[in-house]
Enzyme design. Sequence first.
Site: not given
Ligand SMILES: C/C=C/C(=O)SCCNC(=O)CCNC(=O)[C@H](O)C(C)(C)COP(=O)(O)OP(=O)(O)OC[C@H]1O[C@@H](n2cnc3c(N)ncnc32)[C@H](O)[C@@H]1OP(=O)(O)O
Length: 293
Positions: A171, A176
């Site tokens: 990945d 990252h």
């Molecule tokens: C290519 C990359 C590879 C990687 O490995 S990246 C590294 C791993 N991932 C991360 O580090 C991401 C960490 N997560 C975050 O930073 C945040 O989390 C998000 C930016 C993904 C989302 O945050 P926000 O924009 O504040 O979302 P909200 O306003 O809380 O929710 C909006 C809607 O989206 C759903 N949702 C929120 N987070 C996730 C998620 N992580 N996966 C799937 N769905 C998500 C919620 O539930 C809700 O929807 P509903 O209103 O219907 O409930």
Amino acid sequence: MTASPWQGRALGTRTVSWTERDAILYALAVGAPADRLDLVYEERLRVLPTFALTLAQWAPDALGATGAFDVTTAVHGSQRLVVKRPLEPSGEMATTARVAAVWDKGSAAVFDVEVSSDHFTATWSVFAPGSGGFGGERGPSAPRRPDRPAGHTLTVATHARQAAFYRLLGDRHAMHIDPAAAAAAGMDRPFLHGLCTLAASLLPLADALGVHPAGLVELDARFAAPVYPGDRLALTGWAGDGTPDGRTACFEAAAGDGRAVLTGGRARFREPAEPPTPEAPDAFADRTENPDA
Ligand SMILES: C/C=C/C(=O)SCCNC(=O)CCNC(=O)[C@H](O)C(C)(C)COP(=O)(O)OP(=O)(O)OC[C@H]1O[C@@H](n2cnc3c(N)ncnc32)[C@H](O)[C@@H]1OP(=O)(O)O
């Protein structure tokens, strides 16, 4: 409701292969200690099931390459894995991928990419800002925390070079490793791969349950906030989930500043490693992992 044009899209089939060297490097990258010989020594090797996810990373990447979403801002939102049979120390397998669902979150879309093979079925949920608003269904909401008291807390110590190691396993998203790419994705600095955080968390979790981490058969978790290499996570576990078979735990993890970074975690393992000892009766007794991190 309007379905996304990507819904149901086939992403193709790829045959992927691996060697025991790949599996050992993976175990080390996610935090297996050097004396954990059944994870890092070819003479006794059992392959961590989450290693399969590095082999199938091509699938969400292939969807990104079609232009379905902006790859500079999309992040891995959550992951599901169902293991059908253990990975051999080396081998090859065909993996077939499709877009199982696209959820419309308004300002974002969540793309569920499902990969199946004879060894596992897995779903990557990719959270893509700017891709929502197409009139589709909102889909699943935030996972619920178990409504029973949690066990004690385990520590998962990530290390400063962990993302730099892990990216070599398949990945190579720039966010990252490259501060500018991380900033473009809205993060303070390069952050850890969600699948690395998850696999690192499973090692102490399996120990606490008295099972072998290679016996994982089912896994779910949401990546709720970024983890930065070097973060020390507090992993909270709830033993059991009411299922009669296997050994199961629900879990969450928080960073040092209290941010929830993993939510809705659930892991089911095949078999106990050995009977619990009288000295370690509590599955979630306080402990520290990765002492050399
Ligand atoms: C290519 C990359 C590879 C990687 O490995 S990246 C590294 C791993 N991932 C991360 O580090 C991401 C960490 N997560 C975050 O930073 C945040 O989390 C998000 C930016 C993904 C989302 O945050 P926000 O924009 O504040 O979302 P909200 O306003 O809380 O929710 C909006 C809607 O989206 C759903 N949702 C929120 N987070 C996730 C998620 N992580 N996966 C799937 N769905 C998500 C919620 O539930 C809700 O929807 P509903 O209103 O219907 O409930």
